[in-house]
Design an enzyme around this catalytic site. Structure first.
Site, PDB file in Angstrom:
ATOM      1  N   MET A   1       0.843  -1.192   0.000  1.00 46.52           N
ATOM      2  CA  MET A   1       0.000   0.000   0.000  1.00 46.52           C
ATOM      3  C   MET A   1       0.882   1.248   0.000  1.00 46.52           C
ATOM      4  O   MET A   1       0.423   2.337   0.354  1.00 46.52           O
ATOM      5  CB  MET A   1      -0.941  -0.012   1.202  1.00 46.52           C
ATOM      6  CG  MET A   1      -1.857  -1.256   1.182  1.00 46.52           C
ATOM      7  SD  MET A   1      -3.469  -1.024   1.947  1.00 46.52           S
ATOM      8  CE  MET A   1      -2.994  -0.650   3.617  1.00 46.52           C
ATOM      9  N   GLY A   2       2.144   1.089  -0.420  1.00 44.02           N
ATOM     10  CA  GLY A   2       3.035   2.247  -0.508  1.00 44.02           C
ATOM     11  C   GLY A   2       3.578   2.649   0.859  1.00 44.02           C
ATOM     12  O   GLY A   2       3.496   1.887   1.817  1.00 44.02           O
TER      13      GLY A   2
ATOM     14  N   LEU B   1       6.701   2.981   1.561  1.00 47.08           N
ATOM     15  CA  LEU B   1       7.608   1.824   1.674  1.00 47.08           C
ATOM     16  C   LEU B   1       8.677   2.033   2.744  1.00 47.08           C
ATOM     17  O   LEU B   1       9.195   3.134   2.909  1.00 47.08           O
ATOM     18  CB  LEU B   1       8.275   1.585   0.316  1.00 47.08           C
ATOM     19  CG  LEU B   1       7.282   1.354  -0.838  1.00 47.08           C
ATOM     20  CD1 LEU B   1       8.036   1.244  -2.160  1.00 47.08           C
ATOM     21  CD2 LEU B   1       6.426   0.120  -0.609  1.00 47.08           C
TER      22      LEU B   1
ATOM     23  N   HIS C   1       9.306  -3.644   3.509  1.00 47.03           N
ATOM     24  CA  HIS C   1       8.966  -3.836   2.096  1.00 47.03           C
ATOM     25  C   HIS C   1      10.222  -4.134   1.280  1.00 47.03           C
ATOM     26  O   HIS C   1      10.222  -5.000   0.410  1.00 47.03           O
ATOM     27  CB  HIS C   1       8.331  -2.571   1.504  1.00 47.03           C
ATOM     28  CG  HIS C   1       7.014  -2.194   2.110  1.00 47.03           C
ATOM     29  ND1 HIS C   1       6.860  -1.085   2.906  1.00 47.03           N
ATOM     30  CD2 HIS C   1       5.793  -2.771   2.026  1.00 47.03           C
ATOM     31  CE1 HIS C   1       5.594  -0.985   3.289  1.00 47.03           C
ATOM     32  NE2 HIS C   1       4.917  -1.998   2.769  1.00 47.03           N
TER      33      HIS C   1
ATOM     34  N   GLN D   1     -10.310  -2.738   2.131  1.00 49.65           N
ATOM     35  CA  GLN D   1      -9.832  -3.370   3.352  1.00 49.65           C
ATOM     36  C   GLN D   1      -9.781  -2.406   4.533  1.00 49.65           C
ATOM     37  O   GLN D   1      -9.245  -2.732   5.580  1.00 49.65           O
ATOM     38  CB  GLN D   1      -8.482  -4.070   3.125  1.00 49.65           C
ATOM     39  CG  GLN D   1      -7.292  -3.178   2.872  1.00 49.65           C
ATOM     40  CD  GLN D   1      -6.096  -3.986   2.380  1.00 49.65           C
ATOM     41  OE1 GLN D   1      -6.096  -4.547   1.299  1.00 49.65           O
ATOM     42  NE2 GLN D   1      -5.046  -4.059   3.185  1.00 49.65           N
TER      43      GLN D   1
ATOM     44  N   ASP E   1       2.132  -8.867   9.345  1.00 51.70           N
ATOM     45  CA  ASP E   1       0.701  -9.091   9.134  1.00 51.70           C
ATOM     46  C   ASP E   1       0.472 -10.594   9.011  1.00 51.70           C
ATOM     47  O   ASP E   1       0.114 -11.109   7.953  1.00 51.70           O
ATOM     48  CB  ASP E   1       0.232  -8.338   7.894  1.00 51.70           C
ATOM     49  CG  ASP E   1       0.417  -6.839   8.048  1.00 51.70           C
ATOM     50  OD1 ASP E   1      -0.300  -6.231   8.858  1.00 51.70           O
ATOM     51  OD2 ASP E   1       1.305  -6.277   7.385  1.00 51.70           O
TER      52      ASP E   1
ATOM     53  N   SER F   1       6.466  -0.396  10.056  1.00 54.62           N
ATOM     54  CA  SER F   1       5.106  -0.324   9.507  1.00 54.62           C
ATOM     55  C   SER F   1       4.907   1.050   8.915  1.00 54.62           C
ATOM     56  O   SER F   1       5.442   2.042   9.448  1.00 54.62           O
ATOM     57  CB  SER F   1       4.077  -0.533  10.633  1.00 54.62           C
ATOM     58  OG  SER F   1       2.796  -0.113  10.194  1.00 54.62           O
TER      59      SER F   1
ATOM     60  N   ARG G   1       2.424   2.651   9.161  1.00 53.52           N
ATOM     61  CA  ARG G   1       1.674   3.412  10.167  1.00 53.52           C
ATOM     62  C   ARG G   1       2.583   4.110  11.183  1.00 53.52           C
ATOM     63  O   ARG G   1       2.148   5.061  11.839  1.00 53.52           O
ATOM     64  CB  ARG G   1       0.689   2.499  10.888  1.00 53.52           C
ATOM     65  CG  ARG G   1      -0.418   1.995   9.964  1.00 53.52           C
ATOM     66  CD  ARG G   1      -1.359   1.048  10.680  1.00 53.52           C
ATOM     67  NE  ARG G   1      -2.332   0.491   9.755  1.00 53.52           N
ATOM     68  CZ  ARG G   1      -3.475   1.074   9.411  1.00 53.52           C
ATOM     69  NH1 ARG G   1      -3.784   2.248   9.908  1.00 53.52           N
ATOM     70  NH2 ARG G   1      -4.307   0.498   8.563  1.00 53.52           N
TER      71      ARG G   1
END
Lengths: 279, 279
Positions: free
Chosen positions: A28-29, A31, A35, A59, A148, A183, A185
């Site tokens: 989802m970018g 990065l 990743h 999602q 995840d 993450s 996030r």
């Protein structure tokens, strides 16, 4: 690196390269090193490495979460170029989900617990978009991070149940020097919060230590983890769970390998982490 | 004709023939002229014609209906040999649905009306098994009869929504000399019942005639169809519906093209038929 937004253009390219082995890293970018470790492995193991950047609305059960999800396209493209990625697939949401889109792909047993409890429908969105991506891209191998872990299990089951001729590889969690799992996030955390968030991995290591000393009762282990995490008052625990590693069902008394997973809120930022333990 | 039961063997064969154009006719066996017309077309239009015979338990909501569904494997194989089919795929239910199978593919808008009203979950079973078959077989074209018109629309939507690179062809309904649509389920009818069942197509032709004379009210047309069908007292109407031809939503006043579809019970045998009308 070829950057493609159109679905038919990816399909055309795949047809031209039908003899090539394609490795696919869906993202989802925003990065980070996690990743990048997947991408490095995909480049090493395949003729062609294709990465997707798609913040998949299906999602997200929480629209404000979708809105504030970090987007860093320019920077991401630079990273992918530098790593030597061959193809970047960056579709628009309206092409993936046209106005009359109404098909759903659902795993019935792995979708409602842990992450699925808080994020209703999350894994339906994951399964649906990946089914589409698999049909567009025809990858031989697809790469996911073990952070995840529930997603990884859901995707493995999806591929098995729907007879996709695809290998699903789970790659180790990438952590910063304090142990915080990388993450996208984390972008929303202050430096002080990032330091405090190290308590998540510490709690997992604590659990591992307690188990290695012979403790079998999940309730006792979870209580000790809670105690440690609650020393950071600004962190609110969403769940801590000890489950088996296949069906993600709660384990009361640890006998074989288990998965310890957790989710917390740090202000409005939700973080997850996990560890697999074999006693 | 090669007969294959194992999923990995089909996948192997497909790999060997990756340059060939495969046309696929999925069936539940008990083959009749309707199936044969699909098969003839598939043979004409492709390098390889593959037919599957699989009485899919997931699309039966009624176990007694599943049990009594006609099975004529020997006779079917003879027919397929004679027609010149290349590959017959005849998997076992336990290979398609292993014990821990738990994935479902669902169309959210076309599955609950008409056939879906009486046969709960029917189209989820259809979508799920076809997703699997498409992933195993990689057909370029797939053939369905227009008798199961809702199935045809559901499959077209499935292929579109999930980005399968597959052409879905709907082929005309095959009727006996009295107009009864051929169906494997007709096997369960007596000769006298087969003659009486001609009333179904007559009712559709009556509707067409009424519309051509200018009637626009669906309720009036349906009432006249019911009146005709009810002249055969042993037939019990399940539904008669006048809908649009895309979303299958009820049409009160006919303005453009509509689909008139019906389902009836003849004893324990359920029959369906339909006609598309452009006023």
């Amino acid at each position: 690196m070829i950057i493609i937004k159109d679905i038919p253009k990816i399909q055309e390219l795949r047809k031209l390269q039908s003899k090539q082995i394609w490795g696919f890293v869906p993202t989802m970018g925003a990065l980070h090193q996690g990743h990048i470790s997947l991408i490095k492995q995909a480049i090493k193991e395949n003729d062609v490495c294709i990465v997707s950047i798609f913040v998949n609305p299906a999602q997200f059960n929480d629209l404000s979460d979708l809105a504030k999800y970090p987007r860093k396209t320019e920077q991401d493209i630079g990273i992918l170029e530098k790593e030597g990625v061959d193809v970047l697939f960056m579709p628009e949401a309206e092409d993936i989900y046209p106005r009359d889109f109404n098909t759903i792909v659902k795993n019935l047993n792995l979708s409602d617990q842990l992450e699925g409890m808080t994020r209703k429908g999350h894994f339906d969105g994951v399964c649906t978009v990946l089914t589409k991506f698999f049909n567009i891209i025809y990858p031989q191998t697809v790469y996911f991070g073990q952070k995840d872990v529930q997603q990884l299990l859901v995707v493995k089951k999806l591929v098995y149940d729907l007879n996709y001729n695809i290998t699903v590889k789970g790659c180790p969690i990438f952590r910063d020097s304090n142990g915080l799992a990388l993450s996208s996030r984390n972008e929303g955390l202050t430096l002080a919060q990032i330091r405090s968030a190290a308590v998540l991995f510490q709690s997992l290591l604590l659990a591992k230590k307690i188990v290695s000393k012979g403790e079998k009762k999940s309730a006792i282990i979870i209580a000790k983890m809670e105690q440690l995490i609650n020393q950071v008052p600004s962190i609110k625990i969403d769940y801590i769970a000890i489950t088996d590693v296949v069906k993600l069902e709660p384990v009361q008394d640890i006998a074989g390998g288990v998965l310890i997973s957790l989710a917390v809120y740090f202000g409005s930022i939700r973080l997850i982490d996990n560890i697999e333990i074999i006693p």
